[in-house]
Design a protein around this motif. Structure first.
Motif, PDB file in Angstrom:
ATOM      1  N   ALA A  93       0.832  -1.200   0.000  1.00 50.37           N
ATOM      2  CA  ALA A  93       0.000   0.000   0.000  1.00 50.37           C
ATOM      3  C   ALA A  93       0.871   1.257   0.000  1.00 50.37           C
ATOM      4  N   SER A  94       1.933   1.263   0.783  1.00 48.29           N
ATOM      5  CA  SER A  94       2.838   2.406   0.831  1.00 48.29           C
ATOM      6  C   SER A  94       3.509   2.630  -0.527  1.00 48.29           C
ATOM      7  N   THR A  95       3.954   1.546  -1.149  1.00 47.53           N
ATOM      8  CA  THR A  95       4.597   1.644  -2.468  1.00 47.53           C
ATOM      9  C   THR A  95       3.624   2.216  -3.494  1.00 47.53           C
ATOM     10  N   LEU A  96       2.407   1.701  -3.502  1.00 51.48           N
ATOM     11  CA  LEU A  96       1.410   2.192  -4.462  1.00 51.48           C
ATOM     12  C   LEU A  96       1.076   3.661  -4.217  1.00 51.48           C
ATOM     13  N   ARG A  97       0.965   4.061  -2.960  1.00 51.33           N
ATOM     14  CA  ARG A  97       0.677   5.473  -2.651  1.00 51.33           C
ATOM     15  C   ARG A  97       1.797   6.383  -3.158  1.00 51.33           C
ATOM     16  N   GLN A  98       3.047   5.943  -2.984  1.00 49.47           N
ATOM     17  CA  GLN A  98       4.175   6.757  -3.439  1.00 49.47           C
ATOM     18  C   GLN A  98       4.203   6.865  -4.961  1.00 49.47           C
ATOM     19  N   LEU A  99       3.868   5.777  -5.638  1.00 50.34           N
ATOM     20  CA  LEU A  99       3.813   5.810  -7.102  1.00 50.34           C
ATOM     21  C   LEU A  99       2.690   6.715  -7.576  1.00 50.34           C
ATOM     22  N   ARG A 100       1.557   6.637  -6.902  1.00 55.04           N
ATOM     23  CA  ARG A 100       0.424   7.492  -7.263  1.00 55.04           C
ATOM     24  C   ARG A 100       0.763   8.965  -7.051  1.00 55.04           C
ATOM     25  N   ALA A 101       1.397   9.272  -5.940  1.00 56.12           N
ATOM     26  CA  ALA A 101       1.740  10.662  -5.639  1.00 56.12           C
ATOM     27  C   ALA A 101       2.703  11.250  -6.668  1.00 56.12           C
ATOM     28  N   GLY A 102       3.587  10.435  -7.222  1.00 55.17           N
ATOM     29  CA  GLY A 102       4.556  10.934  -8.194  1.00 55.17           C
ATOM     30  C   GLY A 102       4.028  11.047  -9.604  1.00 55.17           C
ATOM     31  N   HIS A 103       2.926  10.398  -9.883  1.00 52.66           N
ATOM     32  CA  HIS A 103       2.382  10.335 -11.245  1.00 52.66           C
ATOM     33  C   HIS A 103       2.234  11.704 -11.921  1.00 52.66           C
ATOM     34  N   PRO A 104       1.695  12.723 -11.273  1.00 55.40           N
ATOM     35  CA  PRO A 104       1.529  14.015 -11.960  1.00 55.40           C
ATOM     36  C   PRO A 104       2.844  14.693 -12.350  1.00 55.40           C
ATOM     37  N   SER A 105       3.947  14.270 -11.777  1.00 55.91           N
ATOM     38  CA  SER A 105       5.245  14.907 -12.047  1.00 55.91           C
ATOM     39  C   SER A 105       6.007  14.287 -13.205  1.00 55.91           C
ATOM     40  N   ARG A 106       5.427  13.268 -13.858  1.00 57.45           N
ATOM     41  CA  ARG A 106       6.150  12.590 -14.920  1.00 57.45           C
ATOM     42  C   ARG A 106       6.149  13.415 -16.202  1.00 57.45           C
ATOM     43  N   PRO A 107       7.096  13.287 -17.077  1.00 57.14           N
ATOM     44  CA  PRO A 107       8.313  12.489 -16.964  1.00 57.14           C
ATOM     45  C   PRO A 107       9.499  13.280 -16.425  1.00 57.14           C
ATOM     46  N   GLU A 108       9.326  14.593 -16.217  1.00 55.83           N
ATOM     47  CA  GLU A 108      10.472  15.391 -15.784  1.00 55.83           C
ATOM     48  C   GLU A 108      10.969  15.014 -14.395  1.00 55.83           C
TER      49      GLU A 108
END
Length: 156
Positions: free
Chosen positions: A69-84
């Motif tokens: 759950a922690s890993t998925l939350r961190q991936l979700r939180a970073g999604h809007p910042s891709r790809p830079e």
């Protein structure tokens, strides 16, 4: 999380010759703790890398529920910042559908689509590697093709 970050660093060094995650994760873990360190390392690494990163996480379903759950939350939180400032794409691989992972009361990750990718046949494996050769001009020796098949048996 320490093991995940260490493995990320080892794989980046072994496959890309990139030592950035190795140098960044201990401080990221200290600053962000286990619930934010992976996201921090991925943001820093992506921002410093000359090309967009693609991250493949195999055996995701082997993570303990809280860590998953922690890993998925961190991936979700970073999604809007891709790809830079985050990997362009993240593939979570495992034997179970990621939508079936236990995540507590609410889903940490909105999954629009998931798919089951079966094993490739020997012929499909050779054809896929042939596409690589056609696109890059880099050929696979027959012995390399045989070794690849023996080691993977077509597992994606």
């Amino acid at each position: 999380m320490r093991a995940i970050l260490d493995e990320l660093a080892d794989q980046a060094k072994a496959t890309l010759g990139d030592r950035f995650p190795e140098s960044a994760w201990p401080e990221a873990l200290q600053q962000a703790g286990p619930s934010g360190a992976l996201g921090k390392v991925l943001r820093l690494w992506s921002a410093s890398h000359p090309t967009p990163l693609v991250l493949l996480i195999d055996e995701t379903d082997a993570l303990a529920d809280g860590l998953l759950a922690s890993t998925l939350r961190q991936l979700r939180a970073g999604h809007p910042s891709r790809p830079e400032s985050f990997p362009l794409s993240v593939a979570l691989c495992g034997m179970r559908d990621v939508r079936d992972y236990p995540a507590g009361n609410s889903s940490p990750f909105n999954i629009a689509e998931s798919m089951r990718l079966g094993d490739f046949t020997r012929e499909e494996t050779v054809a896929l590697l042939g596409q690589h050769t056609a696109e890059t001009g880099r050929t696979f020796e027959p012995r390399a093709l045989a070794t690849l098949w023996e080691q993977t048996r077509g597992q994606p």
